[in-house]
Design an enzyme around this catalytic site. Structure first.
Site, PDB file in Angstrom:
ATOM      1  CE1 TYR A  19      51.259  42.174  43.737  1.00 12.91           C
ATOM      2  CE2 TYR A  19      51.269  44.199  43.102  1.00 12.91           C
ATOM      3  CZ  TYR A  19      51.370  42.816  43.085  1.00 12.91           C
ATOM      4  OH  TYR A  19      51.967  42.191  41.538  1.00 12.91           O
ATOM      5  CD  GLU A  41      50.580  39.773  35.746  1.00 12.23           C
ATOM      6  OE1 GLU A  41      49.391  40.347  35.275  1.00 12.23           O
ATOM      7  OE2 GLU A  41      51.287  40.749  36.977  1.00 12.23           O
ATOM      8  CD1 TRP A  49      47.136  43.773  41.554  1.00 16.36           C
ATOM      9  CD2 TRP A  49      47.420  42.330  39.767  1.00 16.36           C
ATOM     10  NE1 TRP A  49      48.636  42.670  41.423  1.00 16.36           N
ATOM     11  CE2 TRP A  49      48.711  41.903  40.862  1.00 16.36           C
ATOM     12  CE3 TRP A  49      47.221  41.221  38.654  1.00 16.36           C
ATOM     13  CZ2 TRP A  49      49.089  40.298  40.851  1.00 16.36           C
ATOM     14  CZ3 TRP A  49      48.097  39.866  38.681  1.00 16.36           C
ATOM     15  CH2 TRP A  49      48.756  39.482  39.505  1.00 16.36           C
TER      16      TRP A  49
END
Length: 188
Positions: A19, A41, A49
């Site tokens: 990522y 988000e 995350w």
């Protein structure tokens, strides 16, 4: 061959590293991708995350590939179905906020021509390039994320506090918070 130096927050997990290497901090101007990151988000609020990344494909499947036009039309039956889906974060407020945000997203598109134009205007269309030696020194919020958050809330968006919005800005390349010695710093 020497190992590439990456930002310290992503090292040691192959999903995180991929990522970081391929997406994080790359400027995004496509409305569909901006919406995907906005939804991810908002679900991340209060969580890590990596938790969201590990469930990303489940989110993509559950939310019709983040098609905001479809999501805007979700009714109670679809919301109830999503709340039963163990593959995503089953938070009723966040699921409902996703529908609300899809509707608000399309209103912004109508007003500005695209969500991308709207959001990138907050940084005059150019990524902010910070000079962080250590990712731990990155701010959680800025005056710009404060202003953007406030404006999004005024437009009816939910779960778009300044911290969430700053993370969105980092993810979509509105701000480059790669460490200066990270191999991606000068690439994005």
């Amino acid at each position: 061959m020497s190992e590439k130096h990456r930002c310290g927050w992503c090292t040691g997990d192959s999903l995180y590293e991929a990522y970081h290497d391929e997406e994080w901090g790359v400027p995004v101007y496509d409305d569909a991708t901006l919406f995907e990151f906005l939804i991810l988000e908002t679900f991340q609020a209060g969580l890590s995350w990596i938790t969201i990344l590990r469930k990303r494909e489940n989110f993509r499947k559950a939310f019709d590939n983040f098609d905001y036009k479809k999501i805007a039309n979700y009714g109670e039956d679809k919301i109830d179905c999503l709340l039963e889906d163990a593959g995503i974060i089953r938070n009723k407020l966040k699921v409902k906020a996703t529908v609300t945000n899809a509707l608000a997203f399309m209103k912004v598109q109508d007003e500005f021509g695209s969500f991308s134009k709207y959001i990138w205007d907050f940084v005059q269309g150019t990524p902010i390039k910070n000079k962080l030696e250590n990712y731990k020194n990155a701010p959680a919020t800025t005056a710009i994320s404060d202003a953007l958050s406030k404006d999004l809330k005024k437009r009816g968006f939910k779960f778009v506090g300044s911290t969430v919005i700053y993370a969105h800005m980092q993810a979509t390349g509105m701000v480059n918070d790669h460490e200066i010695n990270c191999f991606r710093y000068n690439e994005v």
